[in-house]
Design a protein around this motif. Sequence first.
Motif, PDB file in Angstrom:
ATOM      1  N   GLY A 131       1.087  -1.162  -0.259  1.00 51.55           N
ATOM      2  CA  GLY A 131       0.129  -0.256   0.084  1.00 51.55           C
ATOM      3  C   GLY A 131       1.060   0.774   0.206  1.00 51.55           C
ATOM      4  N   SER A 141      -3.735  -2.128  -6.989  1.00 54.45           N
ATOM      5  CA  SER A 141      -2.726  -1.446  -7.105  1.00 54.45           C
ATOM      6  C   SER A 141      -2.317  -1.004  -8.642  1.00 54.45           C
ATOM      7  N   SER A 181       1.012   5.982  -6.540  1.00 54.36           N
ATOM      8  CA  SER A 181      -0.188   6.874  -7.024  1.00 54.36           C
ATOM      9  C   SER A 181      -0.494   7.864  -5.355  1.00 54.36           C
ATOM     10  N   PRO A 182      -1.013   8.674  -5.704  1.00 58.04           N
ATOM     11  CA  PRO A 182      -1.447   9.172  -4.235  1.00 58.04           C
ATOM     12  C   PRO A 182      -2.995   8.680  -4.302  1.00 58.04           C
ATOM     13  N   LYS A 183      -3.409   8.621  -5.475  1.00 53.31           N
ATOM     14  CA  LYS A 183      -5.125   8.293  -5.390  1.00 53.31           C
ATOM     15  C   LYS A 183      -4.994   7.002  -4.238  1.00 53.31           C
ATOM     16  N   PHE A 184      -3.952   5.759  -4.544  1.00 57.03           N
ATOM     17  CA  PHE A 184      -5.026   4.440  -3.633  1.00 57.03           C
ATOM     18  C   PHE A 184      -5.093   4.820  -2.215  1.00 57.03           C
ATOM     19  N   ALA A 185      -4.197   5.992  -1.477  1.00 51.14           N
ATOM     20  CA  ALA A 185      -4.753   5.974  -0.375  1.00 51.14           C
ATOM     21  C   ALA A 185      -5.280   6.538   0.580  1.00 51.14           C
ATOM     22  N   THR A 186      -6.599   7.468  -0.591  1.00 48.34           N
ATOM     23  CA  THR A 186      -7.649   7.729  -0.661  1.00 48.34           C
ATOM     24  C   THR A 186      -8.637   7.407   0.725  1.00 48.34           C
ATOM     25  N   SER A 194       1.000   4.095  -2.811  1.00 51.92           N
ATOM     26  CA  SER A 194       0.848   5.440  -2.320  1.00 51.92           C
ATOM     27  C   SER A 194       1.641   6.225  -3.173  1.00 51.92           C
TER      28      SER A 194
END
Length: 326
Positions: free
Chosen positions: A33, A293, A40-45, A37
């Motif tokens: 994770g 991911s 791509s910061p979108k993963f941690a939203t 992240s």
Amino acid sequence: MNIDLLAAPEQSFVRRLGGTQEAWIALAIVALGIAVSLVSPKFATSGNLLNVLQNACFIGIMALGMTPVIVSGGIDISVGSILGLCGITLGILLVAGWPLPIAIPAVLALGALCGTFNGAIIAYLKLPPFVVTLATLSMGRSLALVVSQNTVFYDFGPWSAALLAIGGGKTLGLPNVIYALAAGILVLHFLLTMTRWGRYVFAVGGNEDAARLCGIPVELVKVSTYAFSGLMAAVTAVFLVGWLGAVTNAIGTGYELQVIAATVIGGASLVGGFGTAIGAAIGAVLVEVIRNSLLIAGVNPFWQGFFVGSFILGAVLLERIRSSRR
């Protein structure tokens, strides 16, 4: 002799629960994770993480059903077809005017019956579990086509809103399926660690011949594990149909591989004798994190099977190393 046989599997389970594979998989989820992240910061939203958890729950509930089967030394590759048949049946019953409080128990009974059919053939006719469930996988898909006549069900009559609320609704901000998975973990953990049935399942998976000599009803234990697997596939069907808002005869296709992967990655031994409820759930989360991911990072989704397979090999290798040290 009886006491030693029944105590050994549970002691091994306790050592594993406090020990390792589940913890290593959890660390792998966190590490993966963090890595994604950074790409791509979108993963941690919060929205994506909740979506990952929700999707993992469908595989997780089925993995809970698969766990006693694998612990007892078997395998069930028909769970995707059972899910599909139960989902189609739920749609047909609701369209036919059945009330939801009656249709759901009927579908759950169907799932348990399908699992019982698998278990009875395996236990009493002494046929290989892989061959039997491969056959019923094909039979289940065929039955789904026959009963549905290749129809898509998207309007469930007066009970549509209630079904959508169950599968796609939220309670206290969390999807209902998450509560279903949490409840399933608690129930299976209790069954495996606090009941005679659980001790029997571990004993059969550890040494079937010795279990039979100790008076354990091996055949009934095997049948019960497959019945439980079928029941959990039916539970998943109810939530999945409610979440999707529609059902086709293709629903659940390919799920069996993800379910087995989640169960094995979570620590269940394919030779039997080991497995935990929490491990199955954690394995399901890892499988979904891998899938999500790859999508978030823009990697070709065709790589999903490669990475999941790599984790399966790693999990089996880790179990082999641990077994050689015991």
